[in-house]
Each structure stands twice: as structure tokens, then as C-alpha cells.
Design a protein around this motif. Structure first.
Motif: not given
Length: 445
Positions: A11, A71, A96, A121, A347, A351
Motif C-alpha cells: 500500500v 499504512s 488504513r 481494506s 492492498r 492504495g
């Protein structure tokens, strides 16, 4: 803008790659080798250390950062980073997390954990799968302009009647823009004379009905409806979230989970889902449960190896379409090469969401094409735009090569983008742009 990215995994690396050309990016990671490797490819400042440490944050000049992105692969570490940053600066913090429980807490009280913006996520991945379920022949789907505009990527099968059509011949779907053809990893901005070839991936932008009709043409006229018979293998958090999304659409999925305790818990949480405790690689079980009749099977187990095996077994027994959740980003192409229809990497999805939020605050939405080779961006036109009050054919000449205006909405209504269409203030414009010119487009529009 100065960005501080803490965590240089998949990420963090993708964020650094996308934003380092236009922003000052500092990357912090506890793994020296990983953070140093970024400097060979991108213009970033690497800092080795623990992102929760005030000493390391001082070394990274965190007080000067406008945005801090936590992240790492640990939810708790990312929340601790956000909280620590708030003790030393007023930077905008993005965290995240994987667990929806943290996300739900944050939704209830924005700013909880010292986090200004949170991405989950597991939920984002489930939503990405949900969009694929709604348009089952697509490889990728994103919504723009509040759902009025859809971007979808379709692969042209060798047997498709679309093969050998030119773009001009295919231009029969109301309001549909052929934004790109991805061929052998190369992104091509097509002209009217370009011809579809087998295995091409075609990126289209337009109204939902037109995108769906084009998807039907790709499959030789087969009527495309959202998948109703869905099997989920693996009671992971992502599997649970997919089932919840389907229940909200009045779809009753079947979910197979081998662990008895987890299966019992899921049965209590998912009242409209048929939860079965069983190993989904058992061919006799799959035949007994008529899994071959499923429109789509989603495989999301606790290892990529098990996920791949399950997806391939499903294809062997006759499941029409498979989607696999792949934890290791380097396996995505492998999964698809050996027979999985679509591989989704959490991921990568995460991102993209963070990049969307940090790319430019004017961007309403962003979709990344072919691992960053191009982007589809939604922008609201203001008085500073070079396109305002000008026909598209005139305004596009002042934008760099590699840009296509794919759709326009005005007052919530779709406007077909033609050369003589005049762009007005307040219009939402969906633009396809090669990665190299994205920053120029954002600045100009």
C-alpha cells in the motif's frame, strides 16, 4: 504538498509511486531494506524506524507534513500513529485498517483514534467484488458521478463476434466512450480505425445501460444480469462483508466455511445467507450442492494457495465465473493466467482509495488502470478550468496528449460528450488520462 507515508509495504509503495512526482514524499518503515529500495525507483526521502516513535517522527520532520498516511500491516499500529501525530501537529491523518469494527467506530465518531480519514481494506475489497457481481462479465468496475457513470473493463474472448470490429463499428452504444485498449500490457488510446483483437482488455466509460449492453456484445449477445446464484468460499472478514452486501440486494448467497466455530458465528450474523460447514475442495460435496450451477464463486480463504485451489476446483466442476481474493499482490497475474477470472488484491484496492483522496482534493473519484499506467478521474468544473464555456474539441487541444473526456453529468443528468458539447461550471467530467499527464490534467481542469 508534503506527505508522510508510514509503512512501505504494497500500500505504502503504491502511494509513494503515484504521488512522488507531484509531492514531497517521505516514507518511514521499520524494515531498512524495504524503505531504501523505494529510493531506487522514486523520488522519496527514506527514513528507517518505528513510525510510532516521536524521535523517528522528528527525524522525518512530521511537524512539516500536511498529510500523514499510516499504512502498515497492523491496524493497531496505524491507529497509534494517527494518535501520536495529533499530539505534535495538525496534519491531516489517514489510517488504513482491515477490521470493520474499527471503521464502524470511526464512522460513528469522525476523528476517533486521531484519524481524519479511515479506509477499511476488507470493506473496500468486498465493495469491489460487489460491483463485479453486479456486472458479471467485467474484469473491473468503478462508479462515478453518484452512480450515473460507470467505468468498466472487459476482456474480448477469442470467440467473441467483437473480434475484428473497429472502434467505429462498435460505436453504437448510446453515450459510450471507448477510453482505452490494454493489449499485451500496453495502454492504447484508440482511434476509430483501431480493431479489437482477442484477449484485448477494453476500458469503456458511459451510462450504466450502455456499459451493460456493450458487455452483452462482448459475450455475443448474452443478456447480462447481476449474479443471483453466488457461492462464497471462506468465512473471512471479506467473505462476511460480501455476504452482507448481497443480503442488502435481496440476494441469498451460500457461504462455505470449514471451521465449525466460525461457521456458527457467521450463521448468526448473516440471517439471509445459507452458511454450511464444509471443505469446498471436496468434489462430492460440490456436486451434491450443485455448485456448478452458480453464476459466480468468490474464494477468500486464509491463504492464497487454498484460495487458488478452491477457485480452480470450482472451474473444473463447471462454475461459470470465479473471483479470488489474493493477499500477495505479485500473485494477481499468476491467478488470472492459470484460470481465475478476476483476482482482487485488498492492498491494491486500499492504495487506490488513499491515492484518490490525496491525489487532488478536487478529484471526486479516481480509478487506477493497469497498475498505474492510466487513471480515470472525476472532476467538478470550476471557473478556473481551461475547459469552462468551451466546446470539448476546442478545450481538449489545450490538454496534453493522452487524455480522453469519457463522460459528463450536469445536474445529475448524463450528457453525451461530443466535440461540440460545451462544458459548463458545475459539470462533473470523467476523464481518462495516461499516468504521465495526470498531474497536468488536474492542474488544468
Amino acid at each position: 504538498m508534503r506527505l508522510l507515508v508510514i509503512g512501505a509495504g504494497d500500500v505504502g509503495s503504491s502511494i509513494a509511486a503515484s504521488l512522488s512526482d507531484s509531492h514531497d514524499v517521505v516514507v518511514v518503515d521499520i524494515d531498512r531494506e524495504r524503505v531504501d529500495s523505494l529510493t531506487y525507483e522514486y523520488d522519496v526521502l527514506p527514513i528507517h524506524g518505528d513510525g510510532t516513535s516521536l524521535e523517528v517522527l522528528d527525524e522525518a520532520e512530521a511537524r512539516e507534513a500536511e498529510v500523514v498516511i499510516a499504512s502498515t500491516d497492523s491496524d493497531e499500529t496505524n491507529l497509534a500513529i494517527s494518535g501520536t501525530i495529533k499530539t505534535i501537529s495538525d496534519a491531516f491523518t489517514i489510517a488504513r485498517v482491515e477490521k470493520p469494527t474499527y471503521y464502524r467506530t470511526w464512522q460513528r465518531s469522525k476523528g476517533a483514534f486521531g484519524t481524519d480519514f479511515m479506509v477499511c481494506s476488507d470493506l473496500l475489497t468486498a465493495q469491489a467484488i460487489g460491483r463485479l457481481i453486479g456486472l458479471p462479465t467485467a474484469r473491473d468496475v468503478d462508479l462515478f458521478a453518484g452512480g450515473t457513470v460507470q467505468m468498466a473493463e472487459f476482456e474480448v474472448p477469442p470467440t467473441s463476434a467483437l473480434t475484428d470490429w473497429s472502434i467505429q463499428e462498435a460505436d453504437r452504444f448510446d453515450g459510450l466512450t471507448f477510453a482505452a485498449i490494454v493489449r499485451d500490457g500496453e495502454v492504447i488510446l484508440p482511434s476509430g480505425e483501431d480493431v479489437f483483437e482477442p484477449a484485448d482488455r477494453v476500458v469503456v466509460i458511459g451510462p450504466t445501460d450502455s456499459v451493460r449492453k456493450f458487455g452483452s456484445a462482448v459475450t455475443d449477445g448474452k443478456t447480462i444480469e447481476g449474479s443471483e446464484n453466488v457461492v462464497i468460499v471462506g468465512g473471512s472478514s471479506i467473505g462476511e462483508q460480501v455476504a452482507k452486501l448481497l443480503e442488502e440486494r435481496d440476494i441469498t448467497p451460500r457461504l462455505f466455511e470449514a471451521d465449525s466455530d466460525r461457521a456458527r458465528s457467521l450463521a448468526e450474523e448473516l440471517p439471509s445467507t445459507t452458511v454450511m460447514e464444509h471443505d469446498a475442495t471436496d468434489l462430492n460435496f460440490l456436486e451434491r450442492e450443485h455448485v456448478a450451477e452458480a453464476d459466480l464463486l468468490v474464494a477468500t480463504l486464509d491463504s492464497d494457495e487454498k484460495t487458488l485451489l478452491t477457485a480452480l476446483v470450482a472451474r473444473r466442476v463447471g462454475v461459470e465465473r470465479t473471483v479470488a481474493v489474493v493477499e500477495e499482490s505479485q500473485y494477481v497475474e499468476l491467478f488470472e493466467a492459470v484460470g481465475v477470472d478476476v483476482a482482487v488484491n485488498p492492498r491494491q484496492v486500499t492504495g487506490e482509495e488513499i491515492i484518490r483522496f490525496t491525489r487532488d482534493r478536487r478529484a471526486e473519484n479516481v480509478a487506477i488502470i493497469e497498475s498505474g499506467a492510466a487513471e480515470v478521474i472525476e472532476l467538478e468544473i470550476d471557473t478556473e478550468s481551461i475547459l469552462i464555456d468551451r466546446p470539448i474539441k476546442e478545450g481538449i487541444s489545450d490538454l496534453p496528449d493522452g487524455v480522453i473526456i469519457g463522460a459528463i453529468t450536469r445536474g445529475g443528468e448524463f450528457v453525451v460528450p461530443r466535440g461540440d458539447t460545451v462544458i459548463e461550471e458545475g459539470d462533473h467530467v470523467v476523464v481518462f488520462a495516461r499516468e504521465a499527464v495526470v498531474d497536468d490534467v488536474l492542474h488544468a481542469m
